[in-house]
Design a protein around this motif. Sequence first.
Motif, PDB file in Angstrom:
ATOM      1  N   THR A   1       1.159  -0.868  -0.480  1.00 22.15           N
ATOM      2  CA  THR A   1      -0.137  -0.593   0.087  1.00 22.15           C
ATOM      3  C   THR A   1       1.069   1.510  -0.083  1.00 22.15           C
ATOM      4  O   THR A   1       0.272   2.141  -0.515  1.00 22.15           O
ATOM      5  N   VAL A   2       1.861   1.004   0.747  1.00 21.22           N
ATOM      6  CA  VAL A   2       2.778   2.285   0.821  1.00 21.22           C
ATOM      7  C   VAL A   2       3.591   3.110  -0.372  1.00 21.22           C
ATOM      8  O   VAL A   2       2.974   3.958  -1.358  1.00 21.22           O
ATOM      9  N   PHE A   3       3.441   1.651  -1.187  1.00 22.07           N
ATOM     10  CA  PHE A   3       4.846   1.277  -2.251  1.00 22.07           C
ATOM     11  C   PHE A   3       3.510   2.091  -3.761  1.00 22.07           C
ATOM     12  O   PHE A   3       4.043   3.322  -4.250  1.00 22.07           O
ATOM     13  N   ARG A   4       2.294   1.687  -3.638  1.00 15.94           N
ATOM     14  CA  ARG A   4       0.825   1.753  -4.697  1.00 15.94           C
ATOM     15  C   ARG A   4       0.644   3.245  -4.422  1.00 15.94           C
ATOM     16  O   ARG A   4       0.951   4.330  -5.572  1.00 15.94           O
ATOM     17  N   LYS A   5       0.656   4.238  -3.336  1.00 16.28           N
ATOM     18  CA  LYS A   5       0.002   5.279  -2.956  1.00 16.28           C
ATOM     19  C   LYS A   5       0.496   6.710  -3.844  1.00 16.28           C
ATOM     20  O   LYS A   5       0.665   7.111  -4.455  1.00 16.28           O
ATOM     21  N   LYS A   6       2.286   6.249  -3.372  1.00 16.78           N
ATOM     22  CA  LYS A   6       2.937   6.719  -3.732  1.00 16.78           C
ATOM     23  C   LYS A   6       3.602   6.777  -5.138  1.00 16.78           C
ATOM     24  O   LYS A   6       3.913   7.733  -5.961  1.00 16.78           O
ATOM     25  N   VAL A   7       3.550   5.751  -5.773  1.00 11.87           N
ATOM     26  CA  VAL A   7       4.320   5.274  -7.319  1.00 11.87           C
ATOM     27  C   VAL A   7       2.917   5.884  -7.619  1.00 11.87           C
ATOM     28  O   VAL A   7       2.652   6.917  -8.904  1.00 11.87           O
ATOM     29  N   GLU A   8       1.224   5.899  -7.335  1.00 12.96           N
ATOM     30  CA  GLU A   8       0.004   6.474  -7.962  1.00 12.96           C
ATOM     31  C   GLU A   8      -0.021   8.086  -8.268  1.00 12.96           C
ATOM     32  O   GLU A   8      -0.512   8.882  -8.945  1.00 12.96           O
TER      33      GLU A   8
END
Length: 430
Positions: free
Chosen positions: A154-161
Amino acid sequence: MSTSIVWFKNDLRLNDNETFFRAIANSDVVLPVYCFEDKHYKTSEFGFARTGNFRAQFLLESLQNLDSQLRILGSGLIILTGDAIKELTTVASRFGAQTVYAMEEVAGFEKNTQQQLDKKLKEIGCVLETFRTDTLYQEADLPFAIKDIPEVFTVFRKKVEKEAAIRPIFNTPIQANSPEIKSLELPAFGQLALSEPNIDIRRAISFTGGANEGHKRLQHYFSEIGAISTYKETRNGLVGADYSTKFSPWLANGSLSSREIYHELKKYEATFGANESTYWLTFELLWRDYFRFIMQKHGNKLFLQGGIKSKTAHSQLHDPAKLSRWVNGQTGVDFVDANMLELKHSGFMSNRGRQNVASYLINDLQIDWRYGAAYFEQQLIDYDVFSNWGNWSYLAGVGNDPRGQRYFNVEKQAEYYDADRSYRSLWLDQ
Ligand code: FAD
């Protein structure tokens, strides 16, 4: 005159393939090759074949399609067998190739081969050029270095998005100049130490390999039936072709790129509207990317029993009798057995099924999770080293799950997801 080899691996497409695109742009003559590497057809240390017959059939069809597409451009596909390093070096010297273009590898076996090939080619004055063609986001566009990839999705996804963009695709080149390439000669199943798979009419979908079929499936799921607009509600289904996209086999061997899917999705949204379901496909494709970048970060640790956390795994048993009952759908737990029979007879299993049978092997049978991963590697038509080992280690509690070990109560899951028993009846009663 510049001559290049294009080494196709799990990027069996001409569209959105930077490797092929650059080779054509930078060379006068190209030699497209595919190598059936012996090591991919050996038995693993866990006693299963590295490639089973369902995936082999899909691969043969994919190569047939790739060759036909190359012929339209004026080229064709050269098939090699054996040791890729030796075979490619021989072809490079025979044709005086200055460059070998190939997709960039980040996982164990394949990375090792890439490094060794690089050395061997240098000895004959040839250069290996690699491009990362299997992700939605390019590594250079990520808001962190690989070593800093967050351990929580989730941390990865939010920042990437929020901070990264998805690049446009590379169009298919219009021409490929090659010396005359004789007609395609694919190995027979026997030469790969496999037998032709039987067709089970209960299978969820009839998968046919190749970019053409991949694009047909894409059009079917998007514009023909609009199933993508309800994907989030149906994706946990178990029976039939359309509860989920079924893009995975084409993605796994690169007949489709996730970026092609993404841009088609954007076109679909522009015409038919975006909703939570259409977003959810990008969300799932981001999981696919995540496991790729995590493998890049942690390397071979992902294949160890203690995983990237280097901890003592909960599931450690090696019990061939119990394992065999799991593999053959004879555990006595009907939901597990139905799923395992689907995998055995069709080479596919839903995501819901995969989570349940994996949890059962890990938590109930307490068998070393790597046996399960190795059986999936053999059997899955969509096997992909990153998604498979990433998901297995996650469920075994030695991967990227912040909650630690996941337990699926199989009976409850069956009641909820197969309330009318239609899935279990399909695989157990017929
Ligand atoms: P959809 O639900 O339509 O998803 C669309 C795409 O998103 C998939 O094709 C896939 O590329 C990606 N995706 C969806 N879920 C995941 C996920 N959990 N992890 C990574 N990518 C995902 N997927 C593989 O492609 N190859 C594997 O070898 C593989 N092994 C798995 C092993 C286990 C134990 C588990 C729990 C999951 C595994 N998955 C694997 C992920 C997932 O189950 C499949 O991608 C999905 O079921 C394929 O069907 P679909 O294309 O219809 O999926």
